[in-house]
Design a protein around this motif. Structure first.
Motif, PDB file in Angstrom:
ATOM      1  N   HIS A  96       0.836  -1.198   0.000  1.00 14.92           N
ATOM      2  CA  HIS A  96       0.000   0.000   0.000  1.00 14.92           C
ATOM      3  C   HIS A  96       0.873   1.251   0.000  1.00 14.92           C
ATOM      4  O   HIS A  96       1.981   1.242   0.528  1.00 14.92           O
ATOM      5  N   HIS A  97       0.339   2.308  -0.581  1.00 15.37           N
ATOM      6  CA  HIS A  97       1.071   3.572  -0.592  1.00 15.37           C
ATOM      7  C   HIS A  97       1.218   4.128   0.823  1.00 15.37           C
ATOM      8  O   HIS A  97       0.438   3.809   1.729  1.00 15.37           O
ATOM      9  N   GLY A  98       2.222   4.978   0.989  1.00 15.45           N
ATOM     10  CA  GLY A  98       2.423   5.645   2.269  1.00 15.45           C
ATOM     11  C   GLY A  98       2.832   7.092   2.070  1.00 15.45           C
ATOM     12  O   GLY A  98       3.328   7.457   0.996  1.00 15.45           O
ATOM     13  N   ILE A 116      -5.874   8.161   2.343  1.00 18.91           N
ATOM     14  CA  ILE A 116      -4.888   8.178   3.437  1.00 18.91           C
ATOM     15  C   ILE A 116      -4.414   9.600   3.725  1.00 18.91           C
ATOM     16  O   ILE A 116      -3.974   9.894   4.831  1.00 18.91           O
ATOM     17  N   GLU A 117      -4.544  10.491   2.745  1.00 23.77           N
ATOM     18  CA  GLU A 117      -4.292  11.908   3.041  1.00 23.77           C
ATOM     19  C   GLU A 117      -5.305  12.394   4.075  1.00 23.77           C
ATOM     20  O   GLU A 117      -4.965  13.141   5.005  1.00 23.77           O
ATOM     21  N   ALA A 118      -6.554  11.961   3.910  1.00 19.83           N
ATOM     22  CA  ALA A 118      -7.579  12.342   4.884  1.00 19.83           C
ATOM     23  C   ALA A 118      -7.272  11.751   6.258  1.00 19.83           C
ATOM     24  O   ALA A 118      -7.312  12.457   7.272  1.00 19.83           O
ATOM     25  N   PHE A 119      -6.942  10.451   6.288  1.00 21.18           N
ATOM     26  CA  PHE A 119      -6.609   9.829   7.586  1.00 21.18           C
ATOM     27  C   PHE A 119      -5.500  10.625   8.285  1.00 21.18           C
ATOM     28  O   PHE A 119      -5.540  10.828   9.508  1.00 21.18           O
ATOM     29  N   ALA A 120      -4.492  11.039   7.512  1.00 22.20           N
ATOM     30  CA  ALA A 120      -3.345  11.733   8.100  1.00 22.20           C
ATOM     31  C   ALA A 120      -3.776  13.038   8.767  1.00 22.20           C
ATOM     32  O   ALA A 120      -3.176  13.477   9.744  1.00 22.20           O
ATOM     33  N   ARG A 155      -6.135   9.292  12.450  1.00 26.61           N
ATOM     34  CA  ARG A 155      -4.703   9.606  12.402  1.00 26.61           C
ATOM     35  C   ARG A 155      -3.865   8.403  12.860  1.00 26.61           C
ATOM     36  O   ARG A 155      -2.820   8.118  12.288  1.00 26.61           O
ATOM     37  N   ARG A 156      -4.354   7.697  13.897  1.00 25.71           N
ATOM     38  CA  ARG A 156      -3.594   6.532  14.374  1.00 25.71           C
ATOM     39  C   ARG A 156      -3.485   5.455  13.291  1.00 25.71           C
ATOM     40  O   ARG A 156      -2.427   4.845  13.114  1.00 25.71           O
ATOM     41  N   VAL A 157      -4.578   5.226  12.575  1.00 22.89           N
ATOM     42  CA  VAL A 157      -4.526   4.237  11.484  1.00 22.89           C
ATOM     43  C   VAL A 157      -3.494   4.668  10.442  1.00 22.89           C
ATOM     44  O   VAL A 157      -2.698   3.858   9.956  1.00 22.89           O
ATOM     45  N   PHE A 158      -3.497   5.959  10.128  1.00 24.04           N
ATOM     46  CA  PHE A 158      -2.476   6.454   9.199  1.00 24.04           C
ATOM     47  C   PHE A 158      -1.076   6.136   9.710  1.00 24.04           C
ATOM     48  O   PHE A 158      -0.233   5.599   8.986  1.00 24.04           O
TER      49      PHE A 158
END
Lengths: 368, 368
Positions: free
Chosen positions: B156-158, B263-267, B315-318
């Motif tokens: 997955h991307h990071g 994932i930008e949103a999660f961050a 954020r923690r999931v990110f």
């Protein structure tokens, strides 16, 4: 020799309509087979050949209903060619430059004919990097923008001997054949015909990107009663269309890499009035196959006087210099020059050292 | 390890604006350098990196004033990479499939990440032919159209840990970020926002080929006072644009290969309302990072209730799953798996046979 011909997949070999490269690959392939060579043709599956056809895709890309990705299919083409490379004495590429990084690592002798214009951005840079790759130009003039490339020879295009028939008695019109893009200067051809009070028949394709130029600049010129715009003509129409003309007008203004239509005219016995751009001075014999002219006044005078050109002499030049057989013989010289070290090696392996003549490839050799 | 990263030349690494692949190559490259690896980045000359940059062209192709030929420049790129292949322990390609025929003959271990959708015509056929080439998918779902390809893992991307900042207190709007092509379903996002009586801010690019759809179907929907069409937003605007939103709406209708914006949103701590297409079920944790919804009624209900989602948990999931560091570690597992036989061989050559652990590459291994 065992020869692989690698054609673009854009059109079939030969092409159904337009497709200069695929036509030449077809003529060359058939001439090599006729001369007794084992030829394998990598091409689209709707190609027609007496060679051993390796069909890469069921039909050619340009008219394929699925609109396949050209890069993907040429990737598959190259992988198939290189996976079978050791079956051949020589591999002849006609697919631009996509294969260069692979060809560099190929143990089988290979050569690439560049069919297009070479004064495009970055081609010089590419060919400085790939100086080890043997190339053939289709005219001496074509190669000028790439002085550092590894030129092995110039091989002019050729046509099958009987593709066109000699027409000793023309009708009263001039012909223009080709694209209508600005550099082909159809406007000049129209001016010449009108000044000679002679009808002009135009067998021309209008590509999408030439449409604005055509609509704005050319369409008004086509309204004159002497001007007949026939549209795109196919192979079966060309013999009459070109052969019945008093002259073919070729007043180009760009570095034409070869200009196949000139030798099509010669084959019919039709003289050509041409500006000296690109390959023209190499292909034309001024005074024999027509006239090389430098401005419109000269062009008009030459067109008026074109009846003085001996149509039989045009046909003779075609038969001597521009048949597919001649083209194939010249390519064979290139193939043999490139393959010689390996053939010598194979001879040695078979214990023939004492009788086989062993030579080294001595670098580029002019073939003309 | 000595690692080569091979980026497309379309955008710089990282890209100035749009360019998902080049962004990921940048994040991966910097994370690998930070972890102490010797990384060489083959990319356009306007790229910025702490790795050893090999500039193939002075600046990236998309905005280059000379409009260079992409195939020509990627040919040069590949020749440069393969001519230096023996300098690296592993080569990582991000340039689609153009390198496949060459990679097959490359002695250096290599892997290719496919960044796009894979349900396109003929890709299955290509990958049946190139079954020997190790591939990485960016989601498990992405690889489904190519079951016969040689998958070595999903990575997955990071994103860099500090690229986005956690925003605990959102403002009163939803956000939509991405292209406006039909499959992104901006129309659904607008319907959801209006049903919730909540403003929608749209940070979206209109590609030329999406212009007719945009003008005909979307433009009328943008006139409502709750809808604000901001246009394309750049990296520096995204933190506030996404982070201040109560939710990111992601009502897609296509097999999204990854969906970086999730994932930008999660961050940022921003929950996501998403339809379960493509990678969404792998990337989203329903109830934790937002809601997975199956129709507009569910979507509207989820959007109304989105305040119940714990933004700190997003954020923690990110931080746990989607940082560039995690991505780099997963790729290192792939590199090590592929390079192991050769490293062992190198150890043997240095006379270390007795202590070096010698293993054979045992075929594809799932990494997740």
């Amino acid at each position: 020799m065992k020869i692989a011909q690698v054609a673009p997949l854009i059109e079939s070999v030969p092409p159904k309509a337009y497709g200069g490269t695929e036509r030449i690959v077809s003529y060359l392939t058939e001439a090599l087979v006729a001369q007794g060579h084992e030829v394998t043709l990598f091409a689209s599956g709707d190609s027609i050949t007496t060679a051993d056809l390796v069909p890469i895709i069921d039909r050619s890309l340009r008219t394929h209903p699925r609109r396949p990705d050209p890069v993907l299919w040429h990737t598959l083409l190259l992988d198939e060619v290189f996976s079978r490379a050791d079956e051949f004495d020589v591999i002849h590429f006609h697919v631009d430059t996509l294969h260069y990084p692979l060809a560099r690592h190929c143990a089988t002798p290979h050569v690439t004919t560049l069919h297009g214009r070479l004064d495009l951005p970055d081609l010089d840079l590419l060919h400085r990097r790939f100086q080890d790759l043997p190339l053939v130009s289709i005219s001496d003039r074509q190669r000028l923008p790439l002085p550092d490339a590894h030129w092995c020879g110039t091989v002019h295009h050729g046509l099958p001997l009987d593709l066109y028939t000699f027409q000793p008695q023309p009708q009263d019109y001039f012909a223009f054949v080709g694209r209508v893009s600005p550099e082909k200067r159809l406007d000049r051809a129209i001016e010449i015909a009108l000044a000679c009070d002679t009808p002009l028949k135009i067998g021309a394709k209008v590509d999408d990107n030439d449409r604005p130029y055509f609509d704005q600049y050319l369409r008004p010129l086509l309204e004159h009663p002497l001007i007949e715009f026939v549209g795109e003509i196919d192979q079966s129409q060309k013999n009459d269309f070109i052969g019945n003309a008093r002259a073919l007008l070729f007043p180009i203004d760009w570095p034409e890499p070869f200009g196949l239509v000139m030798i099509e005219a010669f084959a019919c016995g039709t003289p050509v009035i041409a500006y000296p751009c690109g390959s023209v001075p190499e292909v034309m014999q001024d005074g024999t196959t027509g006239r090389i002219v430098h401005d419109q006044a000269e062009a008009i005078a030459a067109a008026r006087d074109v009846g003085r050109i001996d149509r039989a002499a045009c046909r003779r030049v075609f038969e001597q210099r521009f048949t597919a057989t001649t083209m194939a013989q010249r390519y064979l010289q290139v193939y043999q020059m490139l393959a010689r070290p390996l053939l010598a090696h194979a001879a040695r392996s078979r214990g023939l050292t004492s009788t086989a003549r062993i030579e080294r490839y001595a670098g580029p050799v002019a073939l003309r």
